[in-house]
Design an enzyme around this catalytic site. Structure first.
Site, mmCIF file in Angstrom:
data_model
loop_
_atom_site.group_PDB
_atom_site.id
_atom_site.type_symbol
_atom_site.label_atom_id
_atom_site.label_comp_id
_atom_site.label_asym_id
_atom_site.label_seq_id
_atom_site.Cartn_x
_atom_site.Cartn_y
_atom_site.Cartn_z
ATOM 1 N N THR A 34 -37.644 10.379 -0.757
ATOM 2 C CA THR A 34 -36.648 10.829 -1.762
ATOM 3 C C THR A 34 -36.280 9.431 -2.051
ATOM 4 O OG1 THR A 34 -35.954 12.992 -0.500
ATOM 5 C CG2 THR A 34 -34.510 11.948 -2.079
ATOM 6 N N LYS B 181 -35.686 16.618 -6.811
ATOM 7 C CA LYS B 181 -35.076 16.273 -5.435
ATOM 8 C C LYS B 181 -33.603 16.203 -5.523
ATOM 9 C CE LYS B 181 -34.882 16.316 -1.024
ATOM 10 N NZ LYS B 181 -35.806 15.240 -0.063
ATOM 11 N N LYS C 263 -27.970 8.486 1.497
ATOM 12 C CA LYS C 263 -28.720 7.687 0.477
ATOM 13 C C LYS C 263 -28.954 8.628 -0.637
ATOM 14 C CE LYS C 263 -33.038 8.064 1.370
ATOM 15 N NZ LYS C 263 -33.888 8.718 0.922
#
Length: 309
Positions: A113, A188, A256
């Site tokens: 990701t 995502k 993150k």
């Protein structure tokens, strides 16, 4: 000799188990994903910054390679599953990185990701070198990786997607081409935004059940198949109830992801209060030294701040 379109020929190429696949990043999820490829009969090369995390794969027949560059030179297909966008940038664009060492015609699939902007940059530079790239982040956590039931969100050309689909099917069941380079990463982000607020609700729900004197497991039986149902409720709430806060997905990696999502949302002038609230709560857990716990550890924060009766 029978003629095939390039896409059809690539599909045949990818199902040939004599082809060499390189896998970079064999952590909590990457190890399981690589295992499925190995069990399918492909020759598998592996690299991880911590070599010991590849030991089990090597015992099963994988070959340890000393550097990213060496692996890139030897593999026909390269899959990456690392931690952060800076890691992706280093292993793809560094002097000894994938795009400097891979052969023309190699397929590279980044399943980390990461940033949609970085995915487009990698795609552009790879195209100049005749290297085929896809950004293909996943969802499903350690359970989905172990069961080969990951959701895989893909950005790239239709032709490249069709070529590597047989490989992706070894790791996931819901595999969708979302658009051009970067589209997988954008999708995502949609996934992580939906999870962020949902995780707050799941944790609050279990905390409420516990403090109301109910059996949280029995409560789950009633609510997980109704309108409140979600993957997090079905898969992570049981872990909360058992007191299992080990990572299926690290808090530090979720933070993150939320940072990337917020940056992308702000670029589009979007208002995301739920996402920002979730990020602030997880950052409080990180400050408390729980960055290596699973995302379900948000439950601990709620319990910590519960008002005295």
């Amino acid at each position: 000799m029978k003629k095939y379109s390039k896409g059809r020929w690539c599909s045949i190429f990818m199902t040939n188990n004599h082809r060499v696949i390189g896998f970079i990043g064999t952590g909590v999820m990457g190890k399981s994903m690589a295992t499925h490829i190995l069990k399918a009969g492909y020759k598998l090369l592996v690299y991880n910054r911590t070599q010991s995390r590849t030991t089990d794969l090597v015992k099963m027949g994988a070959t340890w390679i000393n550097t990213v560059g060496e692996l890139s030179e030897k593999a026909d297909i390269i899959i990456t599953m690392v931690g952060y966008p800076q890691d992706v940038k280093e292993i793809y664009l560094g002097e000894e990185g994938i795009l400097h060492k891979a052969k023309k015609g190699t397929y590279v699939i980044d399943m980390t990701t990461s940033s949609p902007i970085l995915a487009r940059e990698i795609h552009k530079k790879a195209k100049e070198k005749g290297i085929n790239t896809l950004d293909a982040p996943v969802s499903g956590g350690d359970i989905g990786a172990q069961q080969a039931k990951l959701t895989i969100m893909v950005g790239g050309s239709k032709e490249d997607f069709e070529a590597v689909t047989p490989i992706l099917k070894l790791m996931g069941t819901n595999i969708v081409l979302q658009g051009n380079a970067g589209a997988g990463q954008h999708t995502k982000m949609c996934n992580q935004i939906a999870i962020a607020s949902n995780m707050i609700g799941v944790c609050e729900s279990i905390s409420y059940a516990k403090n109301a004197g109910l059996d949280p497991n029995t409560v789950l039986e009633s609510i997980e198949t109704g309108a409140a149902g979600s993957w997090s409720l079905s898969n992570l709430a049981p872990r909360m109830i058992k007191g299992d806060f080990e990572p299926g997905f690290y808090i530090k990696h979720f933070i993150k992801d939320m940072k990337i999502a917020i940056e992308s949302a702000e670029e589009m002038k979007l208002y995301t209060p739920g996402l920002k609230l979730a990020k602030s709560l997880y950052e409080e857990l990180e400050a408390d030294g729980k960055e290596n716990k699973g995302t379900q550890a948000l439950f601990l924060l709620l319990e910590k701040h519960a008002l005295p009766v």
